[in-house]
Design an enzyme around this catalytic site. Structure first.
Site, PDB file in Angstrom:
ATOM      1  N   HIS A  46       0.830  -1.369  -0.191  1.00 42.98           N
ATOM      2  CA  HIS A  46       0.072   0.110   0.033  1.00 42.98           C
ATOM      3  C   HIS A  46       0.983   1.115   0.006  1.00 42.98           C
ATOM      4  O   HIS A  46       1.895   1.269   0.533  1.00 42.98           O
ATOM      5  CB  HIS A  46      -0.926   0.040   1.234  1.00 42.98           C
ATOM      6  CG  HIS A  46      -2.277  -0.887   0.909  1.00 42.98           C
ATOM      7  ND1 HIS A  46      -3.351  -0.890   1.827  1.00 42.98           N
ATOM      8  CD2 HIS A  46      -2.320  -1.618  -0.044  1.00 42.98           C
ATOM      9  CE1 HIS A  46      -4.074  -1.737   1.456  1.00 42.98           C
ATOM     10  NE2 HIS A  46      -3.807  -2.224   0.253  1.00 42.98           N
ATOM     11  N   GLU A  48       1.020   3.891   2.113  1.00 47.77           N
ATOM     12  CA  GLU A  48       1.524   4.144   3.279  1.00 47.77           C
ATOM     13  C   GLU A  48       2.490   3.076   3.787  1.00 47.77           C
ATOM     14  O   GLU A  48       3.753   3.659   4.154  1.00 47.77           O
ATOM     15  CB  GLU A  48       0.263   4.227   4.250  1.00 47.77           C
ATOM     16  CG  GLU A  48      -0.966   5.189   3.774  1.00 47.77           C
ATOM     17  CD  GLU A  48      -2.096   4.564   3.135  1.00 47.77           C
ATOM     18  OE1 GLU A  48      -1.580   3.529   2.251  1.00 47.77           O
ATOM     19  OE2 GLU A  48      -3.091   4.284   3.625  1.00 47.77           O
ATOM     20  N   CYS A  83      -6.157   1.977   5.583  1.00 53.81           N
ATOM     21  CA  CYS A  83      -6.974   0.754   5.623  1.00 53.81           C
ATOM     22  C   CYS A  83      -6.949   0.079   6.953  1.00 53.81           C
ATOM     23  O   CYS A  83      -5.879   0.189   7.586  1.00 53.81           O
ATOM     24  CB  CYS A  83      -6.375  -0.355   4.601  1.00 53.81           C
ATOM     25  SG  CYS A  83      -4.861  -0.799   4.907  1.00 53.81           S
ATOM     26  N   CYS A  93      -2.837  -0.655   7.179  1.00 53.53           N
ATOM     27  CA  CYS A  93      -1.838   0.642   7.411  1.00 53.53           C
ATOM     28  C   CYS A  93      -2.140   1.211   8.620  1.00 53.53           C
ATOM     29  O   CYS A  93      -1.043   1.848   9.267  1.00 53.53           O
ATOM     30  CB  CYS A  93      -1.854   1.426   6.383  1.00 53.53           C
ATOM     31  SG  CYS A  93      -1.276   0.795   4.716  1.00 53.53           S
TER      32      CYS A  93
HETATM   33  N1  LIG Z   1      -5.331   3.415   2.213  1.00 55.88           N
HETATM   34  C1  LIG Z   1      -5.136   2.638   1.280  1.00 55.88           C
HETATM   35  N2  LIG Z   1      -4.144   2.760   0.582  1.00 55.88           N
HETATM   36  C2  LIG Z   1      -3.637   1.828  -0.623  1.00 55.88           C
HETATM   37  O1  LIG Z   1      -2.439   1.858  -0.965  1.00 55.88           O
HETATM   38  C3  LIG Z   1      -4.443   0.870  -1.154  1.00 55.88           C
HETATM   39  N3  LIG Z   1      -4.276   0.007  -1.912  1.00 55.88           N
HETATM   40  C4  LIG Z   1      -5.895   0.874  -0.305  1.00 55.88           C
HETATM   41  N4  LIG Z   1      -6.950   0.110  -0.538  1.00 55.88           N
HETATM   42  C5  LIG Z   1      -7.817  -0.469   0.638  1.00 55.88           C
HETATM   43  C6  LIG Z   1      -8.753  -1.683   0.370  1.00 55.88           C
HETATM   44  O2  LIG Z   1      -9.510  -1.966   1.094  1.00 55.88           O
HETATM   45  C7  LIG Z   1      -7.507  -2.796  -0.133  1.00 55.88           C
HETATM   46  O3  LIG Z   1      -6.803  -2.728  -1.342  1.00 55.88           O
HETATM   47  C8  LIG Z   1      -8.242  -4.199  -0.580  1.00 55.88           C
HETATM   48  O4  LIG Z   1      -9.079  -4.457   0.603  1.00 55.88           O
HETATM   49  C9  LIG Z   1      -7.411  -5.290  -1.064  1.00 55.88           C
HETATM   50  O5  LIG Z   1      -6.531  -5.704   0.016  1.00 55.88           O
HETATM   51  P1  LIG Z   1      -5.209  -5.603  -0.604  1.00 55.88           P
HETATM   52  O6  LIG Z   1      -4.938  -4.066  -1.274  1.00 55.88           O
HETATM   53  O7  LIG Z   1      -5.139  -6.575  -1.799  1.00 55.88           O
HETATM   54  O8  LIG Z   1      -4.319  -6.022   0.640  1.00 55.88           O
HETATM   55  N5  LIG Z   1      -6.188   1.689   0.803  1.00 55.88           N
HETATM   56 ZN   LIG Z   2      -3.385   0.071   3.559  1.00 58.60          ZN
END
Ligand SMILES: Nc1nc(=O)c(N)c(NC[C@H](O)[C@H](O)[C@H](O)COP(=O)(O)O)[nH]1
Ligand SMILES: [Zn+2]
Length: 158
Positions: A46, A48, A83, A93
């Site tokens: 992600h 963060e 998240c 995160c």
């Molecule tokens: N704040 C935040 N920064 C990120 O870089 C990102 N990709 C998400 N995304 C939140 C979303 O809820 C998750 O991307 C899905 O739940 C899939 O989970 P994964 O990413 O595969 O672990 N949220």
């Molecule tokens: Zn996250």
């Protein structure tokens, strides 16, 4: 928040997540400590998480010990709120941010966010309450919502 948004544009579109950008800042002297975007580093990362991992690496530390190197007034700007739960099951995160304050470290004191997480993958994101419970201020920076969401969902079937 503009720089975080430009970081988000670097993220490869993917249907199962959001394209997010983040910037770690020393608010004491407005110095950028690290930037990051979704999937920048290997391992379904992600935005963060990438900021924290890159800053830790620049201090020869594993990400879980990044709090040892963060300056006093560290804040993070992220286009989407951190998240609290991830479909992949990876460490959210919110937990990564909270642990920067472990063993009395200053850690990250504020989270500036561009939008709330849309309830697409994991229902309502309850991360903000958890951050605030740990004394981390969450501040919504208004004005870029449309741009942030269109970048975030670019990999989703329209
Ligand atoms: N704040 C935040 N920064 C990120 O870089 C990102 N990709 C998400 N995304 C939140 C979303 O809820 C998750 O991307 C899905 O739940 C899939 O989970 P994964 O990413 O595969 O672990 N949220
Ligand atoms: Zn996250």
């Amino acid at each position: 928040m503009q720089l975080a948004l430009s970081e988000a544009h670097e993220s490869p579109p993917k249907p199962s997540n959001f394209r997010v950008g983040a910037v770690l800042v020393d608010e004491g002297n407005n110095k950028i400590l690290a930037t990051g975007y979704t999937l920048e580093l290997p391992g379904n990362t992600h935005a963060e998480q990438c900021c924290l991992q890159k800053f830790a690496q620049s201090h020869d530390l594993p990400e879980e010990r990044v709090g040892e190197a963060l300056p006093e007034n560290t804040v993070i700007y992220t286009t989407m709120e951190p998240c609290g739960l991830r479909l992949s099951g990876n460490l959210p995160c919110v937990e990564r941010i909270i642990r920067t304050k472990e063993s009395g470290k200053a850690g990250i004191s504020k989270v500036y966010l561009g939008v709330k997480e849309p309830e697409k993958f994991v229902g309502e994101n309850k991360g903000r309450a958890k951050l605030e419970e740990h004394g981390i201020e969450c501040i919504h920076v208004p004005g870029l919502e449309e741009q942030i969401l269109s970048v975030a969902t670019a990999g989703h079937e329209q």
